[in-house]
Design an enzyme around this catalytic site. Sequence first.
Site, mmCIF file in Angstrom:
data_model
loop_
_atom_site.group_PDB
_atom_site.id
_atom_site.type_symbol
_atom_site.label_atom_id
_atom_site.label_comp_id
_atom_site.label_asym_id
_atom_site.label_seq_id
_atom_site.Cartn_x
_atom_site.Cartn_y
_atom_site.Cartn_z
ATOM 1 N N LYS A 467 0.874 -1.176 0.000
ATOM 2 C CA LYS A 467 0.000 0.000 0.000
ATOM 3 C C LYS A 467 0.911 1.225 0.000
ATOM 4 C CE LYS A 467 -3.461 2.390 2.879
ATOM 5 N NZ LYS A 467 -4.188 2.343 4.180
ATOM 6 N N ASP A 469 1.399 5.050 0.121
ATOM 7 C CA ASP A 469 0.628 6.183 0.622
ATOM 8 C C ASP A 469 1.350 7.503 0.367
ATOM 9 O OD1 ASP A 469 -1.511 7.442 1.855
ATOM 10 O OD2 ASP A 469 -1.480 6.153 3.621
ATOM 11 N N CYS A 517 -2.603 4.884 -2.564
ATOM 12 C CA CYS A 517 -3.331 5.634 -1.545
ATOM 13 C C CYS A 517 -2.671 6.993 -1.394
ATOM 14 C CB CYS A 517 -3.315 4.879 -0.216
ATOM 15 S SG CYS A 517 -4.250 5.681 1.106
ATOM 16 N N ASP A 539 -10.858 7.810 2.870
ATOM 17 C CA ASP A 539 -10.793 7.368 4.259
ATOM 18 C C ASP A 539 -12.181 7.320 4.890
ATOM 19 O OD1 ASP A 539 -8.086 7.057 4.157
ATOM 20 O OD2 ASP A 539 -7.594 8.897 5.231
#
Length: 736
Positions: A467, A469, A517, A539
């Site tokens: 993931k 970010d 993300c 989110d």
Amino acid sequence: MKKYIYLFFLLSLCPLLAWAADDNPIAKQLFNVTSGDLKLSFMVGTDGRLYQLAFGDVSKEVTVPVKMPSREWEFLPPYGNGVLTEPALQATHVDGNTSTELLYTNHKTEQLGDGITQTVISLKDPAYPFSVDIYIKCYESTSMMEIWNTITHNEKGKVILYRYASASPVLKAKNYRLTQFIGNYKREATLAEEELTTGIKVLDSKLGIRANQMRIPSFLLSLNGEADENKGEVLAGSLKWAGSFQLAFEVDWNNNLRVLAGINPVGSQYHLERGDTFITPAILYAYSKQGKGDISRKFHRWARAYGIRDAEKDRPVLLNNWEATHCTFDEERLKGLFDGARQIGAELFLLDDGWFGNGSYSRDDDKHGLGDWEVSTKKLPRGLSYIAKEALKRKVGFGIWLEPEMVNPQSELYNKHPEWIITQQKREPILGRHQEILDLTRPEVQQYEWEVIDKTLRPNPDISYVKWDCNRYVTQPGSTYLQPDKQSHLLIDYNWALYRLMDRFAKGFPDVMAMLCAGGSGRVDYGSMQYFHSFWPSDNTDPLGRIKIQWGFSHFFPASTISAHVTRMGKRHLKMAIDVALSGSFGIDLALDKATPEEREQLAAAVKLYKESIRPLVMQGDLYRLVSPYEQPVASLSYVSEDKERAVVYIYQTEDGNVPAILLNGLDANKRYRITEVNLPKGQGLPGRGSALRMAPSRFAAHGKLFTGAELMTTGIANPLSNQFESAVILLTVEN
């Protein structure tokens, strides 16, 4: 065979157009660029300029003008020599001349692959060694067109570029309605539609990186009246750029609409050295006479064929620990979560933020440790390989969270290299989420960020998911690395360097799946998505909020890319949270070790249903949006298999109220479909079919019965739901 027929069509068209040009006193040359349903028609005037005659319906006959078009129809209008509308290109030449003229020199079309052609149109300033090449890439099977430009010069010095649109086509219609996708944090991809009137409407982002946070760089234009899901003329565009962008829509005094799209020129003047080439990001276009739903399916088919990584692979059902632990965990807590993942059938465990940093910089909150990517000896004393193998022992894959572009001031990296951050000299640094951005224009930062990825994944080959970010945007766009005259290059060069890093990651670790993300959906563009399998849309995981968020993103992005997780946000019914998540790339983000046995049983049943019946439809099926939450107290959508043998329908009550029947779409009118409501709450369903939940009859009168596709598309499924937070998932299966 199809390829050769298409080439024959192109070749046979050229003599006809050339003949027409010979017969026309104001045209040197005429030519078309076509991609399925979409056509772009050009004329080279006797003045040498490139004019656009039409953009849109491939079947519409193009009228060749009898007199020279006005400059408003120039395809790439440059500033300073007669163009009165918003320019697509603005440059100052080495001698200080602020005007540019672009005359046609030639064009060529080549076959890049089966059903893919590329046309390059070359333009040149007659007074300067300054050139622009327009690239138009056509994807015949999906009717998509991709356009970008390259700018180069051989003047003795630096040319300054002020504007450099990726494309600037002109539309001609009676009226224009613009749909944009806006919304700050937790309200992403909210639809807003308005009629365009004379003047300029600008949609833009000045955030530098994570630049898609306030709005995504995609739009819909309804032409000659309002369009809905199934009817109306629509042109859609999506810019392949994660940085600051500008979409400008200018309706001129003759009611022509110029659409300029590209990098935001604000603070982005570019000094182009002699012999260098400036490349604009590409913009994707699709056109339809069958409404917004058809446009979406074209984008989805293009994405699965060309735009996203490993489209043929199922996205794993994952369990994320963030809502359960935040940054506070140890090996035993993680093992307990692994056990929960195995028990409910999840395929992968994603270890989120908090696994790195030591001593006073331990990542125990978001104020410390970012940039220090050493495994926490306090939380994971036996390292990442050990904890990944513990997951694999339970037949659960293992993934990890990374944020390689960022640094906390409370970190070893920041103390060692304070000059690496993006900031303005002589100004007090402005933090965002207690962190700064590393300057990716620096070669040493580029190497460092690659090492963050490489040193995390290569020694730990059992990590199969990342993931990636990015939790802040640029507020002080300054670099201690770039020279004073190149400070305005920062936000452009950063994003090209970011794409190179993403490309290196994708090629270096082809078996590692990845979610994009950025504080929610701060990076939702096809420039980034070519390196990733899915993205995190928000989110906000409250299912009531997610319905509209996922609805918005579905206009451009296929469901396989939209990560949708079950959480406790909003404290809604667990069934509704599950049903909403089942319509995307399904996952779970809650503390399973604190869930009740009944909740774990409910989650396990949903995971089993998704893997066995729903996932193939979500991953590869065609989307049909059936009832809009913007118009009714219900939202409903469906996915239909390519062979039209199977489908899944989702119904969500967003408010109290009833839509009596849900009319389906995309089915075979002559086939017979059995209707089955699935993911029923405990105590509901059909008795006597071996259900461990001892289910009672479904709420739907159609449950268990056969209907023709024609009946389901004209009469629909009777809908008994009427209370807010009720939801249903229905499977359709063809039976002879």
